[in-house]
Structure formats: structure tokens, C-alpha cells
Design a protein around this motif. Structure first.
Motif, PDB file in Angstrom:
ATOM      1  N   ASN A 378       4.634  -0.059   9.426  1.00  0.00           N
ATOM      2  CA  ASN A 378       3.206   0.262   9.396  1.00  0.00           C
ATOM      3  C   ASN A 378       2.343  -1.003   9.336  1.00  0.00           C
ATOM      4  O   ASN A 378       1.136  -0.935   9.471  1.00  0.00           O
TER       5      ASN A 378
ATOM      6  N   ILE B  55      -5.673   8.860  10.732  1.00  0.00           N
ATOM      7  CA  ILE B  55      -4.941   7.874  11.531  1.00  0.00           C
ATOM      8  C   ILE B  55      -3.956   8.685  12.379  1.00  0.00           C
ATOM      9  O   ILE B  55      -2.975   9.206  11.846  1.00  0.00           O
ATOM     10  N   SER B  62      -1.969   7.523   2.369  1.00  0.00           N
ATOM     11  CA  SER B  62      -2.398   6.735   1.208  1.00  0.00           C
ATOM     12  C   SER B  62      -3.618   7.406   0.577  1.00  0.00           C
ATOM     13  O   SER B  62      -4.546   7.795   1.280  1.00  0.00           O
ATOM     14  N   ASP B 126       0.984   6.443  -2.622  1.00  0.00           N
ATOM     15  CA  ASP B 126       1.512   6.080  -1.298  1.00  0.00           C
ATOM     16  C   ASP B 126       2.738   6.930  -1.065  1.00  0.00           C
ATOM     17  O   ASP B 126       3.643   6.968  -1.905  1.00  0.00           O
ATOM     18  N   VAL B 227      -6.155   8.457   3.513  1.00  0.00           N
ATOM     19  CA  VAL B 227      -5.895   7.969   4.875  1.00  0.00           C
ATOM     20  C   VAL B 227      -4.595   8.614   5.330  1.00  0.00           C
ATOM     21  O   VAL B 227      -3.543   8.409   4.716  1.00  0.00           O
ATOM     22  N   THR B 228      -4.664   9.403   6.387  1.00  0.00           N
ATOM     23  CA  THR B 228      -3.515  10.234   6.763  1.00  0.00           C
ATOM     24  C   THR B 228      -3.650  10.751   8.190  1.00  0.00           C
ATOM     25  O   THR B 228      -4.735  10.674   8.782  1.00  0.00           O
ATOM     26  N   HIS B 384      -2.274   1.743   6.037  1.00  0.00           N
ATOM     27  CA  HIS B 384      -2.951   2.855   5.375  1.00  0.00           C
ATOM     28  C   HIS B 384      -3.481   2.442   4.001  1.00  0.00           C
ATOM     29  O   HIS B 384      -4.593   2.804   3.625  1.00  0.00           O
ATOM     30  N   SER B 388      -7.382   2.320   2.946  1.00  0.00           N
ATOM     31  CA  SER B 388      -7.923   3.209   1.903  1.00  0.00           C
ATOM     32  C   SER B 388      -8.605   2.391   0.810  1.00  0.00           C
ATOM     33  O   SER B 388      -9.651   2.782   0.286  1.00  0.00           O
TER      34      SER B 388
END
Lengths: 473, 462
Positions: A378, B55, B62, B126, B227-228, B384, B388
Motif C-alpha cells: 500500500n 479509495i 484506516s 488499521d 479511508v476505505t 490509507h 486519514s
């Protein structure tokens, strides 16, 4: 959620699958010997470029000890296209580059992240820096002082002597091969000729990889790399540097070292460990053991960390190809230091017992390794630097099989590992604490003779000529 | 380069605005609009705001729950509670005793923890999407019902004591305390040195942790950022079930003003035999809500570069030299250096600061600094968790994500004249802290530096 709906058995079967067998990067060897490794990611409009070289302490001699690191600093100076460091810094700003470099015992990395719109310029910038450095005397004089200040910052840490003594005890006369920072005397006397020699010996395409991650199109990247790196070639008849092997791991050494300003007591055992290139399976077992001992419901964590007996305790293994070290460490109150040291030594015997680690804990470790891998991917800008580490130290074949190998490492292999590398094996055992704490805990500094015998090279006063240069200021 | 328009449509890619060496735009309008479009704002049934940033094509998530509470809100004598409370909070809860909490975290790879800040504090999660349900349940339990068992109270107190005692070990870390000692007067909301904290800790009990839990756990004191890639309606529904029953609390915001300079406390020296001196300076700078908050970020980027250029590149006096701005309600500037030539380094710092006050940069030079700034900006959007955190910080001080999303656009407006004005306005009244051997350092070197930049004495001269 879909995963939980499958139930635990399905969850476990996923962890053992080849979910990560397909790597997210491609690798290709150019005619010059330079390897290109790249990973596309279009999350943000950035690219990260890493140049990795298989060099560091392991390619040095006693006379060039620490100079690969000095070379790393000189990399960010002038080259044929960019006359000096001020121009270099200006170009960095023009291209919006965020950069750094690092040198370790087995690897040198130079890396920068910049807008993907400047990928072409960034590759040219990297190619110029590695293939045509000027290594000018005036720049060397300047950078020598900067590197010496970096050395002094390390020297200012209370653990400086401890780390150097431990390295000397393990590697003897060949300790320079594991010491990328080097010693003051060698840095103070470094010459351009030595730097040019390093350039020809190790800073060559056949010993290097260019790694790129981020927002690019592979075909375009390949064309750009071919264009900018086409003139970088190995010297005639180039061969990889071969240095001597190490002495046999020494018999047990125990010492207490006192240094001002240390708070609490640091306990450390260092054992010989597997080399990732020759002891492959054991290197995987070491990593699994590290994770098992960190399991928060495991016996070790409960006994040493969660109980409050220590302020932190663990086992570590740093994957390297030329050498291997295993460390058992703890930080405690000074009055508990001797007791905890004894307990830790005895604890390792427990690690071989069938009920010390459970199958569930192993399953958790395996699953978390996969989840952590997702997290790594990531962050393409840092993942590509990790990939550079694996390329340089173990080779990509090792890395490609790494996660699957860890998934296959079972508790019997872990127990065998403990027997083979830890039980009854000699170690360097030390306690570092303040003189006041040592006195209160009835401990005596027993390191003075060792320091006098082994650390003479580190106790040399700075050269009087190490003065600030006249400047335009 | 790649076809960004196409990719933008597919993945929500951010883009520079046709960046070239001659361009002036750091981020496209399209990118800003895309970021806004991917962010939805919701409210739980108890009023707690939730921001969901989507995202696409990722199975990582997150969550950051930000509290309007930090060190500044605690009175002297209880300030150490800030660190103690947040570190003890996530160890065990009434629903999940420690063994179960550890099991869940290990089994599902959940990163759940809390951190106390100066003005805002956070609890975060997380995880991967597959374990969202488990993660939210654990996070909500940590927020609503920490256990603070006797064992954990003792454990976290002992750990914090050890950590505080360890502060002086690393001279780089300790130099921050040396300067804080004179920068923040006793009683300032941001002040807490390690010896003060150790004394405070002796007088605090388990009940203090529970009281703090009741006082700050309020729907009106929290804000949630997720954030996902999961649908926002599912996220909000699950958060409502987990956190929607939290009641409101009475908040008593503490006003913070920048510390005033005390002419008698501008320099602090700590004697320690070291091979290199550690110099650390602090001075007032624009806070997070002030008009110059964006321009000053660029000013400090430039100051840092200029210090590096003069002190490291030209004079080779230091391996580590630079500056930074920390923007809370009261902002502060920071200059740091390690050097075995402290006299020469302080002189060089003076030269750099004076030059910066006189210099009018060209448009090209300003653009170059902005380019570097933009790269760092996009790096904070890469993962992420960093995204966030960045969104959460934007909301903490501005109540909107626009501050973050439009930052590059606002930065584009900063001119050379702005930099020159801000350099003259803010680079003054430095407080200086030094750690080095007594025999190797003369106080005059530091006090001369301070005098040269005191606003009051410069006014007298005029």
C-alpha cells in the motif's frame, strides 16, 4: 464480510494459498548488467527511483573502512552534467525531488521520490550521478567534515562503545566488513584515489539494480532507462569484490559496561545466526520465531513484557547474506538486570518444548505476515526501498519465495532452529547501565580491559586540521 | 506520461496540473474536485461527524477518531495524565479483557491504539476490509469502556516512568526539553518536561483515569475519518451501531496563546561532554488558523533549505541542520543543528536568517521550493493511514477537508514578496538551547545570537 462468512477453516486455507505468489513487480536485466525492477501504482502522481548497489562494509578493507558511506555522500555532489553540489541542490528543487541515501554492511541505496511528470529527468539525474561523479578534492574536503559530524552524532550515543565492542568481539580483525560507519582516522585520511577505486570496484552496473515504483507506463520506463543508462558500463574485466571470511564465533564473553546518561539497564545476548544465502531454511525459521515471540498471548510476551518485568524484551534477526546474528534483548530496572539476564538464558531452553508455542499462535503469525505484506504494498514509495534491500542482500529468488516459505515453516522447524543456533551455543552477553545504577545493583564495570584492548581505533582524538573552511559567508 | 484523464476516471488518480519545468500549477482542479467527490460527510445519530474518503480497488482501511482534547486541556499537576490515559486505554476493555483483546488483534491483524496529542488526541484502527466488523467492535469498546484494571494501571505507570526517565539519554531528544524549559513558561498549556511529569505521576491514581474517561468521551468531542473502499452507507451504519449511543459531554475549551518572550530566559545550556553540540531553537510562528499558515509552511521549507545550503553544503559545519514549523493553535518555529563548531554554526545561522530577510526570490526559485513541497504533499496521500491522519488534522483545525485538498492551490498563491514579509515578521525572538561540554562552549555565542534577533532591541536600534 465475505471473508468471515467463510468461517475460520476457509480463513486458514486462504493464508496457506498462493494469494501472494504473483509479485506486483517485473524484473529485467539490461545488456550492461544493470537490473531493472519496477512496480506500477497510480495512486498518486509520483515515482520513486532507487539505485541499489551490493556494497558497504562487506566490500571494504581496513584502509577503506567507512569510505563507501563517504562515497554515498559524494554521490549527491557534482557530476559531468551538474558541476557542484549547489547546482545539484538546485536541480533537486527544480524536479521536486525528496531524496536520501543509506549505506549498510551489505547494501548502498540512493533514492528519490518526485512527480511522475519528471520521471525522464529523474532517471537522467540518477544516471549522471552514478556514472559520472566528479569526486572533486574540494568537495571531498567539505563532505569529510559532514560525515565526521554524522560519526560524532553516533559517538554521542551512550551505546556507541557497546556496539563497537560487540562487533569487535564477534568479527575480530574483520570487523570492518560489518561497520559501514567506519572509524575517524580512515575518514579523516580518505583520498580521491580511494573513492575512485570504490567506484570501479563496486559502483558498476553489474553490481547494481535500478528500482522504480509509482505512476509510470512500463514500456515508456524501459525506453527511458535504456536511453539514460546506456553509457554506464562495467570497467574492463570487472569481477565482484571478494573479501575474507570471518573468524569462528568466539567462546562466551560476558561483560557489564557503565556509561553516563544511560537510564534503565539494557541486556543483550548475541549469538551466531544463519546467513540468508547459505542457511536459507534457517533464516525463514528465525523470522517465524521472531514473530512467535512477539505474539501478545504467547508465554514469552506475557512473562517478560506484559507482566512488567521488563520495559521491553524480544528476539531479533537481521537478514544478511555474509553474516548472521541473533539477538535476545531486554530493558529492565537496574536492580532486575542480573535476574532477567539469567532468566532469559534459561528461557531459550523452553522454546524447544512442544507447548511453548501453539498451533493457533503460528496461524496468527502466518496470517499477520500476509496482512502486513498488503500494508507494505500500500506504500509503493517505501515498498520499493524494501525490495531494493531484498535484491541486494538475498537476491529476488529468495524474496519471491519468502512469504510462501514462511507460511510453510512449522513449529518443529522452529524448535529445531532453536536447538541448532541457540541452545548451548556461545554468545556475547552484556549489560549496559549507568555507573550509579551499577553501584546500586552491586554490578561492576567489567568492560574496561576489553575496551582498552579492542577499541583503540575509536578512541583517537580528532585531527587538529579538522577545522571549518574559510567561506564566502 | 500515462493517460491521466482515463486513469482518473477509473481509479480517482490525483494529478499535477500538466507539471513541467516551466509550469506554475501544482495540482489540477480536476484532482481537487475528484478528492472532494470521493469524500462524503455524514453524522451519527448522536451528532458525531463521520468523513468517509473512498479509495477504490483496495482492501485496506484506516479509521481515525479524533478527540478535541489534549495536553493543553489538563491543568498543571495532571498533565501527565494525557500520555498515561491514552496508553492505558487500548490494553483491555470491559467487553474484551486483555487476553481476548490480544487474541482479536493477533487473529485479525488489527492495529488498534490511542495517542495523546498537544491539542487533539486520537484512537485509530488499521485493518483489512474483511475484518472491519471485528475492528469496529474493538475500537468502539476501547473508546467507550476501557477497563483500566489494577494490573494495567501499574504496568502503564511503570512503563511511562521508565520512558520519562529515559528522556535525557539521547542528547537529540533531550535538547527538546532544554529548550522547552525556557520557551514555555511554567503553566503554559503546552508545557510538560519529564521531571515535572515524573512528579505529577506520583500523585495520580487509577480513579483519575476513570474520571478523565467520563469527562472527554462525548459525541460532541469526537470526529471520525474513515479511508476505505467499502460503501460509505455501510461504514456509517456500522459506526452508528457501535458509537452512536455515546452521549455528549460538557467541554471547557482552553485558550492558548503563543508564549511571550522573557528577556531573562532566552538561552539554556546543559553541560554534557559530547563530541558534538546539539543546538535547538524555538520561536513563535503562525498557528494552524492564522492567515499566514500556508505561506509560512513554504517559508520554513525555504529556511530549512537555506540553512542546509549554507551550513552543511558550503561550510561543512553540520551533518544535521534544518528547520520546521509546528502548527497548533499557537504555532512555533524550530531550528536544529548538531555541530562540533557551535560558534561558527551560530554565526552562519545568523547570516542565513539575515540574508533571508533581505532577499527577494525570483518566481523561478519560489516555484522550485513549491515543487518539493508538492511531492511531500502527495506522499502524505499515498497510504490509507497517512491520508486519514492528514484529513483528520485538516478537520481538527478547520472543520473541512478543503484545507487539505486545496493546500497546493493555496500554496500557488504565495509570492516572493510574501516570503520576504514573513521572514521579517517571524524570524525573530529566538530562544536557544544547547547541550555540549562546558569547556567547549561560551555562553556569549548563544546570547549574541539571541540579541541580534530580539525584536525589542532591534526596535530600540531603529
Amino acid at each position: 464480510m465475505k471473508f468471515l462468512a467463510l468461517g475460520l477453516s476457509a480463513l486458514i486455507s486462504l493464508t496457506a494459498s498462493s494469494a501472494f505468489a504473483e509479485q506486483p513487480f517485473f524484473a529485467k536485466k539490461l545488456d550492461s548488467g544493470l537490473e531493472l525492477i519496477a512496480m506500477e501504482s497510480h495512486k498518486v502522481p509520483l515515482v520513486t527511483i532507487v539505485l541499489a548497489v551490493r556494497a558497504g562494509g562487506m566490500t571494504e578493507t581496513p584502509e577503506t573502512r567507512g569510505l563507501t558511506h563517504l562515497w554515498e555522500h559524494m554521490f549527491f555532489k557534482g557530476n559531468k552534467r551538474i558541476p557542484n553540489q549547489e547546482a545539484f541542490n538546485k536541480r533537486i528543487r527544480q524536479l521536486g525531488i525528496v531524496y536520501n541515501g543509506d549505506t549498510s554492511a551489505e547494501l548502498v541505496r540512493y533514492y528519490f521520490t518526485l512527480p511522475s511528470a519528471f520521471l525522464d529527468e529523474g532517471l537522467q539525474f540518477m544516471a549522471d550521478a552514478i556514472s559520472t561523479p566528479l569526486l572533486e578534492q574540494v568537495e571531498l574536503e567539505k563532505e569529510r567534515r559532514v560525515v565526521l559530524n554524522e560519526y560524532e552524532r553516533s559517538e554521542a550515543q551512550p551505546s556507541f562503545d557497546y556496539r563497537n565492542l560487540e562487533r569487535k568481539l564477534i568479527y575480530g580483525q574483520e570487523d570492518y566488513l560489518r561497520d559501514p560507519l567506519g572509524i575517524r582516522r580512515v575518514i579523516e585520511n580518505a583520498s580521491r584515489e580511494q573513492l575512485y577505486k570504490i567506484k570501479d570496484e563496486v559502483m558498476v552496473p553489474s553490481n547494481s539494480a535500478l528500482l522504480v515504483s509509482g505512476d509510470f507506463i512500463p514500456a515508456e520506463l524501459e525506453k527511458m532507462v535504456a536511453k539514460h543508462f546506456k553509457d554506464w558500463a562495467d570497467p574492463k574485466d570487472w569481477k565482484p569484490v571478494v573479501r575474507p571470511g570471518f573468524q569462528k564465533f568466539p567462546e562466551n564473553v560476558n561483560f557489564v559496561m557503565t556509561r553516563a546518561n544511560v537510564q534503565n539497564a539494557s541486556i543483550q545476548f548475541t549469538f551466531q545466526g544463519p546467513k540468508a544465502k547459505s542457511d536459507v531454511a534457517d533464516s525463514f525459521a528465525a523470522d517465524v520465531l521472531v514473530n512467535l515471540l512477539e505474539h501478545t498471548n504467547g508465554k514469552f510476551y506475557k512473562k517478560y513484557v506484559d507482566s512488567g518485568l521488563t520495559f521491553g524484551a524480544g528476539f531479533s534477526y537481521y537478514t544478511q547474506s555474509q553474516a548472521g546474528e541473533l539477538e535476545v534483548t531486554a530493558v529492565t530496572k537496574a536492580e532486575d538486570a542480573t535476574k532477567v539476564q539469567k532468566m532469559l538464558l534459561e528461557e531459550m531452553n523452553e522454546w524447544t518444548k512442544e507447548d511453548y508455542f501453539t498451533a493457533d499462535q503460528l496461524e496468527d503469525v502466518r496470517r499477520n505476515l500476509l496482512i502486513n505484506h498488503k500494508r507494505e504494498l500500500n506504500a509503493p514509495s517505501s515498498y520499493i526501498k524494501s525490495l531494493a534491500f531484498w535484491w541486494g542482500v538475498t537476491g529476488l529468488d529468495y524474496y519471491n519465495g519468502y512469504l510462501n516459505s514462511l507460511q510453510k515453516t512449522g513449529l518443529p522447524e522452529v524448535r529445531e532452529f532453536v536447538k541448532k543456533w541457540l541452545i548451548g551455543k556461545s554468545s556475547i552477553a552484556g549489560i549496559l547501565l549507568s555507573p550509579q545504577d551499577a553501584k546500586a545493583a552491586s554490578l561492576k564495570d567489567s568492560s574496561q580491559a576489553l575496551v582498552a584492548k579492542y577499541l583503540g581505533d575509536y578512541k583517537v582524538a580528532p585531527k587538529a586540521s579538522n577545522q571549518a573552511p574559510a567561506t564566502k559567508g | 506520461m500515462c493517460n491521466k484523464t482515463l486513469l482518473l476516471a477509473i481509479t480517482g488518480l490525483l494529478s499535477f496540473s500538466g507539471l513541467s519545468l516551466a509550469s506554475t500549477s501544482l495540482v489540477s482542479e480536476e484532482s481537487i474536485a475528484t478528492q472532494k467527490k470521493l469524500t462524503s460527510v455524514h453524522k451519527l445519530k448522536n451528532g458525531t461527524p463521520v468523513y468517509v474518503r473512498t479509495i477504490p480497488d483496495s482492501d485496506i482501511l484506516s479509521v481515525v477518531v479524533s478527540y478535541s482534547f489534549g495536553l493543553k486541556d489538563l491543568p498543571v499537576g495532571r498533565k501527565v495524565l494525557n500520555e498515561w490515559y491514552w496508553s492505558a486505554k487500548s490494553l483491555a476493555t470491559k467487553t474484551y479483557p486483555k487476553a481476548e483483546m490480544f487474541s482479536l488483534k493477533e487473529k485479525y491483524g488489527l492495529g488498534v491504539g490511542c495517542t495523546g496529542g498537544i491539542e487533539f488526541s486520537t484512537c485509530s484502527l488499521d485493518a483489512i476490509d474483511d475484518y472491519w466488523d471485528k475492528g469496529v467492535a474493538v475500537l468502539a469498546s476501547v473508546i467507550k469502556e476501557p477497563a483500566f484494571t489494577d494490573e494495567d494501571v501499574k504496568l502503564t505507570r511503570d512503563r511511562l516512568t521508565a520512558k520519562l526517565k529515559n528522556t535525557p539519554t539521547d542528547p537529540g531528544t533531550y535538547s527538546n526539553e532544554i529548550i522547552n524549559e525556557i520557551y514555555y513558561p511554567v503553566g503554559h498549556p503546552y508545557r510538560l518536561n519529564h521531571d515535572e511529569a515524573l512528579k505529577e505521576l506520583e500523585g495520580l491514581k487509577k480513579e483519575d483515569l476513570n474520571k478523565l474517561q467520563s469527562a472527554i468521551t462525548g459525541a460532541n468531542a469526537m470526529r471520525i475519518v474513515v479511508v476505505t473502499s467499502m460503501p460509505a452507507d455501510k461504514v456509517v451504519k456500522d459506526l452508528n451501531a457501535a458509537l452512536g449511543d455515546i452521549k455528549t459531554v460538557k467541554l471547557a475549551p482552553v485558550a492558548v496563546s503563543a508564549p511571550k518572550i522573557d528577556d531573562k530566559k532566552t538561552y539554556n545550556f546543559h553541560d554534557r561532554e559530547l563530541p558534538t553540540a546539539y543546538i535547538r531553537m524555538k520561536f513563535n510562528a503562525p498557528g494552524a488558523k492564522e492567515k499566514d499558515r500556508i505561506g509560512s509552511k513554504l517559508l520554513f521549507e525555504i529556511l530549512s533549505e537555506e540553512l542546509g545550503e549554507e551550513i552543511r553544503t558550503r561550510r561543512s559545519l553540520s551533518y544535521s541542520v534544518g528547520s520546521a514549523i509546528l502548527q497548533y493553535n499557537a504555532g512555533l518555529g524550530l531550528i536544529v543543528a548538531s555541530t562540533s563548531k557551535p560558534k561558527e554554526t551560530l554565526e552562519a545561522m545568523h547570516v542565513v536568517i539575515e540574508a533571508l530577510k533581505k532577499k527577494m526570490y525570483s518566481d523561478e526559485e519560489i516555484r522550485e521550493y513549491k515543487n518539493v513541497f508538492a511531492t511531500n504533499y502527495f506522499l502524505t496521500q499515498e497510504t490509507h493511514d497517512s491520508l486519514s491522519s492528514a484529513i483528520s488534522s485538516s478537520l481538527d483545525y478547520h472543520g473541512t477537508t478543503d484545507e487539505l485538498y486545496e493546500l497546493p492551490k493555496q500554496l500557488e498563491k504565495v509570492t516572493a514578496a510574501d516570503i520576504n514579509r514573513m521572514a521579517n515578521q517571524y524570524l525573530k525572538d529566538f530562544r536557544v538551547g544547547v547541550i555540549y561540554g562546558r569547556k567547549d562552549f561560551e555562553d556569549k555565542w548563544a546570547t549574541d545570537f539571541v540579541s541580534q534577533h530580539l525584536a525589542s532591541s532591534n526596535q530600540k536600534k531603529k
